[in-house]
Design a protein around this motif. Structure first.
Motif, mmCIF file in Angstrom:
data_model
loop_
_atom_site.group_PDB
_atom_site.id
_atom_site.type_symbol
_atom_site.label_atom_id
_atom_site.label_comp_id
_atom_site.label_asym_id
_atom_site.label_seq_id
_atom_site.Cartn_x
_atom_site.Cartn_y
_atom_site.Cartn_z
ATOM 1 N N THR A 30 0.617 -1.389 0.068
ATOM 2 C CA THR A 30 -0.099 -0.046 0.028
ATOM 3 C C THR A 30 0.648 1.100 -0.001
ATOM 4 N N LEU A 31 2.108 1.223 0.253
ATOM 5 C CA LEU A 31 3.021 2.238 0.425
ATOM 6 C C LEU A 31 3.135 2.723 -1.162
ATOM 7 N N PRO A 32 3.294 4.077 -1.545
ATOM 8 C CA PRO A 32 3.677 4.661 -2.519
ATOM 9 C C PRO A 32 4.987 4.352 -3.162
ATOM 10 N N ALA A 33 5.010 3.974 -4.474
ATOM 11 C CA ALA A 33 6.503 3.428 -5.040
ATOM 12 C C ALA A 33 6.871 4.483 -6.197
ATOM 13 N N SER A 34 8.223 4.394 -6.220
ATOM 14 C CA SER A 34 8.784 5.389 -7.264
ATOM 15 C C SER A 34 9.679 4.871 -8.125
ATOM 16 N N VAL A 35 9.894 4.978 -9.534
ATOM 17 C CA VAL A 35 10.847 4.703 -10.376
ATOM 18 C C VAL A 35 12.168 5.688 -10.022
ATOM 19 N N VAL A 36 12.934 5.240 -9.538
ATOM 20 C CA VAL A 36 14.179 6.050 -9.084
ATOM 21 C C VAL A 36 15.602 6.045 -10.105
ATOM 22 N N ALA A 37 15.589 4.854 -10.777
ATOM 23 C CA ALA A 37 16.676 4.922 -11.787
ATOM 24 C C ALA A 37 16.279 3.794 -12.905
ATOM 25 N N VAL A 38 16.837 4.371 -14.013
ATOM 26 C CA VAL A 38 16.738 3.314 -15.193
ATOM 27 C C VAL A 38 18.169 2.975 -15.631
ATOM 28 N N LYS A 39 18.633 1.874 -15.330
ATOM 29 C CA LYS A 39 20.154 1.396 -15.655
ATOM 30 C C LYS A 39 20.223 0.377 -16.825
ATOM 31 N N THR A 40 21.433 0.536 -17.601
ATOM 32 C CA THR A 40 21.352 -0.157 -18.864
ATOM 33 C C THR A 40 22.830 -0.908 -18.748
ATOM 34 N N PHE A 41 22.868 -1.957 -19.327
ATOM 35 C CA PHE A 41 24.171 -2.807 -19.516
ATOM 36 C C PHE A 41 24.190 -3.324 -20.780
ATOM 37 N N GLN A 42 25.318 -2.973 -21.352
ATOM 38 C CA GLN A 42 25.566 -3.463 -22.691
ATOM 39 C C GLN A 42 26.502 -4.313 -22.778
ATOM 40 N N LEU A 43 26.355 -5.701 -23.099
ATOM 41 C CA LEU A 43 27.370 -6.809 -23.220
ATOM 42 C C LEU A 43 27.401 -7.197 -24.452
ATOM 43 N N ASP A 44 28.728 -7.995 -24.586
ATOM 44 C CA ASP A 44 28.803 -8.647 -26.207
ATOM 45 C C ASP A 44 27.760 -9.370 -26.538
ATOM 46 N N HIS A 45 26.771 -10.200 -25.563
ATOM 47 C CA HIS A 45 25.847 -11.120 -26.166
ATOM 48 C C HIS A 45 24.478 -10.618 -25.603
ATOM 49 N N LYS A 46 24.540 -9.536 -24.796
ATOM 50 C CA LYS A 46 23.127 -9.302 -24.537
ATOM 51 C C LYS A 46 23.077 -7.730 -23.863
ATOM 52 N N ASP A 47 21.734 -7.234 -24.039
ATOM 53 C CA ASP A 47 21.628 -5.766 -23.643
ATOM 54 C C ASP A 47 20.598 -6.004 -22.475
ATOM 55 N N VAL A 48 20.862 -5.286 -21.284
ATOM 56 C CA VAL A 48 19.810 -5.317 -20.218
ATOM 57 C C VAL A 48 19.474 -3.973 -19.903
ATOM 58 N N VAL A 49 18.179 -3.786 -19.707
ATOM 59 C CA VAL A 49 17.529 -2.625 -19.019
ATOM 60 C C VAL A 49 16.828 -2.842 -17.662
ATOM 61 N N ALA A 50 17.525 -2.080 -16.791
ATOM 62 C CA ALA A 50 16.739 -2.515 -15.254
ATOM 63 C C ALA A 50 16.374 -1.290 -14.790
ATOM 64 N N VAL A 51 14.788 -1.182 -14.395
ATOM 65 C CA VAL A 51 13.967 0.004 -13.770
ATOM 66 C C VAL A 51 14.085 -0.445 -12.431
ATOM 67 N N ALA A 52 14.492 0.648 -11.603
ATOM 68 C CA ALA A 52 14.654 0.606 -10.146
ATOM 69 C C ALA A 52 13.377 1.302 -9.562
ATOM 70 N N VAL A 53 12.664 0.152 -8.855
ATOM 71 C CA VAL A 53 11.444 0.761 -8.205
ATOM 72 C C VAL A 53 11.461 0.750 -6.791
ATOM 73 N N GLU A 54 11.328 1.863 -6.084
ATOM 74 C CA GLU A 54 11.622 1.691 -4.538
ATOM 75 C C GLU A 54 10.425 2.112 -3.827
ATOM 76 N N THR A 55 10.205 1.868 -2.483
ATOM 77 C CA THR A 55 9.283 2.252 -1.604
ATOM 78 C C THR A 55 9.913 2.320 -0.243
ATOM 79 N N ARG A 56 9.473 3.096 0.353
ATOM 80 C CA ARG A 56 9.983 3.506 1.937
ATOM 81 C C ARG A 56 9.071 3.327 2.880
ATOM 82 N N LEU A 57 9.479 2.576 3.741
ATOM 83 C CA LEU A 57 8.641 1.905 4.961
ATOM 84 C C LEU A 57 8.999 2.728 6.086
ATOM 85 N N PRO A 58 8.193 3.535 6.830
ATOM 86 C CA PRO A 58 8.686 4.381 8.064
ATOM 87 C C PRO A 58 8.744 3.187 9.061
ATOM 88 N N ALA A 59 9.697 2.612 9.458
ATOM 89 C CA ALA A 59 9.882 1.635 10.556
ATOM 90 C C ALA A 59 9.498 1.715 11.911
#
Ligand SMILES: [Zn+2]
Length: 364
Positions: A30-59
């Protein structure tokens, strides 16, 4: 309910006023989520896109905050070899984030765009070549981190992988992590900077691995200093077959001579509590370095407290190639021919590790 109920738990309880008391895992959803980063990795045999989604829990006041989990809400559609990822999250990326600048277009990944107009969702589209590429979607969780202000940050990566249609056997992926960088010099002695030695040995290792058909990703190729979590994330996102952090060691200046002699040379660090402990890999690396470079070897170190070792979900080892304050080791490290030999030893040990693992897998 515990008597120390706080505003935080009350707030969450109000949300669920009309539903049965939810489990901890439900609450984090139920906590709000945010996209905080998009990382890309380009290797010889693959390309990877990673979307970082975060939420914070006041603990503060939340009983057993580490029992919480966070699953981002997202869906994927695919049409004519265009993947569209829609995440129920606000974006905290800079307003001018331009996905096109994130990648060099490759034979696999031909287009990448972030939709900046959507108010409530984060939308990323990726077009890929139909002929020779397979696309897969996975999620990767970062270790939960309790912040000094008593919040817990949950981060999940939504990972899109575009790989060459599988060769047999598939290309193995190595993540090389040259320790330190930037203002973090690492050890300094005998006019040597550890961060520079680490980078040079890593670059030399990368070339050898690549020559042998491996996919290699380096956590840094310049004098930058990525965070320790970001370094481990790279290995997790890429589902690397091994994560090798390359370092050189130091010892206190006031160490007695007898101890200095004992701790000269090479060693490797691993984490016996990791999901995939890598003691065998650490053993092979230390042995191969000691034999190749005629270095003294001192006992392997089990170091579960080190971030890169306890945040990697793949087999991870920190290699300490040599002891910088020890004059003979320093003399060797200062010469590129020996750094090249160190790189060769790192490669040989990793190859041995893969052939031993393959044997064990066949037997089981
Ligand atoms: Zn170091």
């Amino acid at each position: 309910m515990p008597v120390f109920i706080s505003y935080v738990t009350m707030f969450i309880a109000i949300i669920f006023l009309f539903s049965p008391m939810p489990a901890a895992a439900e609450l984090a959803k139920t906590l709000p989520a945010s996209v905080v980063a998009v990382k890309t990795f380009q290797l010889d045999h693959k390309d990877v896109v990673a979307v970082a989604v975060e939420t914070r829990l006041p603990a503060a006041g939340v009983p057993d905050p580490l029992a919480y989990t966070f699953e981002p809400h997202y869906h994927i559609t695919e049409r004519n070899h265009i993947l569209t990822l829609t995440v129920a999250a606000q974006s905290t990326l800079p307003a001018d984030s331009n996905a096109a600048t994130l990648i060099n277009f490759s034979p696999r990944l031909t287009k990448l765009a972030i939709n900046p107009d959507s108010k409530n969702d984060f939308i990323l589209t990726a077009a890929y070549s139909s002929r020779n590429t397979t696309a897969t979607v996975t999620t990767v969780k970062r270790k939960r981190v309790m912040q000094p202000d008593d919040t817990i940050i949950f981060r999940t990566y939504l990972v899109l992988t575009f790989s060459d249609i599988l060769t047999s056997p598939p290309h193995k992926t190595i993540v090389l992590d040259p320790g330190h960088g930037g203002t973090a010099l690492g050890a300094t002695s005998n006019y040597l900077l550890e961060k520079e030695l680490n980078l040079d040995i890593s670059l030399l290792s990368r070339d050898i691995f690549r020559q042998h058909g491996y996919d290699v990703y380096m956590t840094r190729t310049d004098d930058s200093n990525p965070s320790l979590l970001d370094r481990a994330d790279a290995a997790n996102i890429l589902q690397a077959d091994v994560f090798l952090a390359i370092h050189n060691n130091s010892m206190p200046a006031d160490m007695p001579d007898a101890a200095r002699k004992l701790y000269r040379g090479t060693t490797a660090l691993y984490n016996s509590a990791a999901p995939k402990p890598a003691k065998e890999l650490a053993t092979l690396l230390a042995n191969e370095l000691a034999n190749t470079l005629h270095l003294h070897q001192y006992p392997l170190q089990d170091r579960p407290g080190l971030v890169v070792l306890n945040s990697s979900w793949v087999p991870a080892v920190i290699v300490e190639v040599a002891m910088m304050p020890y004059p003979q080791d320093a003399k060797m490290l200062s010469q590129r021919v020996y750094r090249q030999q160190a790189a060769q030893a790192i490669f040989q040990a990793t190859e041995k590790y893969f052939s031993v693992s393959a044997l064990t897998a066949r037997r089981n």
